[in-house]
Write an enzyme that holds these catalytic residues in place. Structure first.
Site, PDB file in Angstrom:
ATOM      1  CG  ASP A   1      -0.202  -0.201   2.136  1.00 32.97           C
ATOM      2  OD1 ASP A   1       0.496  -0.189   2.855  1.00 32.97           O
ATOM      3  OD2 ASP A   1      -0.391   0.720   3.345  1.00 32.97           O
ATOM      4  CD  GLU A   2      -1.197   4.413   2.717  1.00 31.64           C
ATOM      5  OE1 GLU A   2      -1.508   5.702   3.259  1.00 31.64           O
ATOM      6  OE2 GLU A   2      -0.214   3.762   3.941  1.00 31.64           O
ATOM      7  CB  SER A   3       4.244   1.836  -2.970  1.00 32.89           C
ATOM      8  OG  SER A   3       4.361   0.761  -2.347  1.00 32.89           O
TER       9      SER A   3
END
Length: 518
Positions: free
Chosen positions: A331-333
């Site tokens: 997530d949230e890369s």
């Protein structure tokens, strides 16, 4: 004269025995059990459990014998005696609690039948897992001290009838973030005990993030030496040795809970990047991070050393985690270019598979090449979730607006965040996983999970305050049929569970929407 006295004594003993075992009217349907059982049929009487009650089990099965001992330990608190425990392959007997393993394949490995008559209790299931779930129902029946449960010294009377039950979803989990703030093994075990009581069967441990690396990796020792040395706010951090982690896994397994380990990557990796400079594209280790910002870190996705690192980490943790799943985060890369992100997830998927595990990731992994058998965890993007099921993956449903336990209850809540929503107790309960996203049906859903992120929590009381009672409602959504769930009816059962949470020392949130029983 001696014969006459003996005769009178025998008659009196018989009268006293009959008085003690006489059924007293009671109604099993007047219960506050959560999750709500599939069917409850009351027969109007009661059974006495006393020091004379034996605990029998039906087969020479080590797990079944251990469950019989668990039942004895629980009852000992109320009867004050160690009940006689026996193997009895011939079936139930009068004045007994009989744990019965059935032959044949179950429609659900957790299916059970709890039959209480005036003479005996029979708890039957095709699996020891089902027996354990039934024991939790039995425990709640007594622990909640409802009007139909009667106590005298050393004796309990419980209402008669039959409960038949099995879960709606096979995966019913919660996540505990031990990376932002570290929680030691004893706190995790205390949390596991509560999860088991509510028939939750998965504990997802978020073991790494920007702020801390929490699991010993023998082939990469600096991960804990450096990466585990701090936490949000600059505290001392901490980590689990491999022996401690194995102990947590075994403790959970004894309660039929599977530990799902998560190593978040390629983003949320500053603790690893600070520990090993070679994992950075520029070969320079950043400073440790103790804030709460997200999306600024990434592994170098085209370095061979990165995949050596991932393979070693997945290998060591998988070897200690007998469950089927390995969670890779994903997530949230935000600083990982999409082509690099896809290349990384596709590569890590093969690594996870090579170690015999099913890959799980947050819904962003649907950009990569998923296939049947993979699992995506829907938390934010319905578009990502739909893409995942189109590729054949199953979904874990964890919508932030209903399931994120780190969200505040309202604007006055002293802990938590509010970027997704304020989630009161009714908001946490009045939703259906099948009705969240058009195009996602029951056949696509593996189960539900309630994440508790750790930016604002530091103690077990903090965990209790944000998780309970919302997690209880999520447990019911995961176990019980959606068409049987009504807020007003649930609220009347939940009010009684305040007393149970008090007994276990849980610092739960006393929502004004519930008329809690004092």
């Amino acid at each position: 004269m001696k014969i006459t006295i003996r005769l009178i004594m025998a008659i009196m003993a018989g009268i006293m025995l009959n008085a003690c075992t006489e059924s007293i009217p009671a109604n099993l349907e007047n219960n506050s059990i959560i999750p709500k059982p599939l069917t409850v049929i009351a027969s109007g009487g009661s059974m006495e459990i006393s020091k004379r009650t034996r605990i029998l089990y039906s087969s020479d099965n080590q797990e079944l014998m251990l469950l019989a001992n668990q039942m004895n330990d629980f009852l000992n608190v109320y009867t004050g005696v160690q009940h006689k425990i026996q193997l009895n392959e011939k079936g139930p007997k009068s004045r007994s609690i009989f744990l019965e393993l059935l032959d044949g394949g179950p429609s659900s490995s957790e299916e059970y039948r709890l039959a209480i008559s005036e003479k005996q209790v029979v708890l039957s299931s095709p699996s020891t897992e089902g027996i354990f779930r039934g024991i939790q129902t039995f425990r709640q029946l007594i622990l909640l001290e409802g009007p139909e449960v009667m106590r005298t010294e050393g004796t309990i009377r419980i209402p008669t009838g039959v409960i038949e039950d099995f879960p709606e979803y096979e995966y019913r989990g919660t996540m505990l973030d031990v990376s932002r703030h570290f929680f030691g093994p004893d706190i995790v075990k205390t949390h596991i005990d509560l999860l088991a009581l509510y028939k939750i069967n998965v504990l997802h441990l978020h073991l790494s993030d920007d702020q801390g690396w929490r699991i010993e990796i023998k082939s990469w020792p600096k991960l804990t030496e450096i990466g585990g040395s701090t936490e949000v706010g600059g505290g001392e951090g901490g980590y689990y040795t491999q022996d401690e982690y194995k102990d947590i896994v075994n403790y959970a397994a004894e309660r039929y809970i599977t530990i799902v380990p998560e190593i978040d990557m390629p983003g949320h990796t500053n603790a690893a990047l600070a520990s090993y400079a070679e994992l950075n594209c520029d070969g320079k280790a950043p400073s440790l991070y103790t804030g709460t910002r997200v999306g600024f870190s990434t592994l170098c996705t085209h370095k061979d050393i990165t995949y050596k690192f991932v393979d070693d980490v997945v290998r060591e943790i998988s070897g200690m985690s007998p469950g089927p799943y390995f969670h890779i985060g994903g997530d949230e890369s935000h600083v990982t270019a999409l082509p690099d992100y896809i290349y990384f997830i596709d590569s890590v998927r093969q690594i996870v598979k090579s170690h015999g595990k099913i890959m799980v990731g947050w819904d962003e992994i649907s950009h990569a090449g998923l296939e049947e058998g993979d699992v995506a965890q829907y938390w934010a993007s319905s578009e990502n979730a739909l893409r995942a099921v189109e590729k054949g993956a199953k979904l874990i449903i964890s919508p932030a607006k209903q399931c994120y336990l780190d969200m505040k209850y309202d604007s006055t809540t002293r802990l938590g965040l509010n970027w997704a929503a304020f989630i009161e107790v009714d908001d946490a309960y009045t939703w259906d996983p099948v009705k969240l996203v058009d195009g996602i049906g029951r056949e696509h859903i593996l189960g539900v999970e309630s994440p508790l992120w750790g930016e604002t929590i530091e103690t077990i009381d903090d965990i209790g305050y944000l998780a309970f009672p919302r997690l209880i409602g999520h447990a019911e959504i995961g176990w019980s049929r959606a068409d049987s769930l009504l807020w007003d009816e649930y609220r009347s059962r939940l009010r009684v569970h305040g007393k149970l949470l008090d007994k276990f020392g849980v610092n739960y949130y006393r929502s004004g929407l519930v008329d809690w029983m004092d």
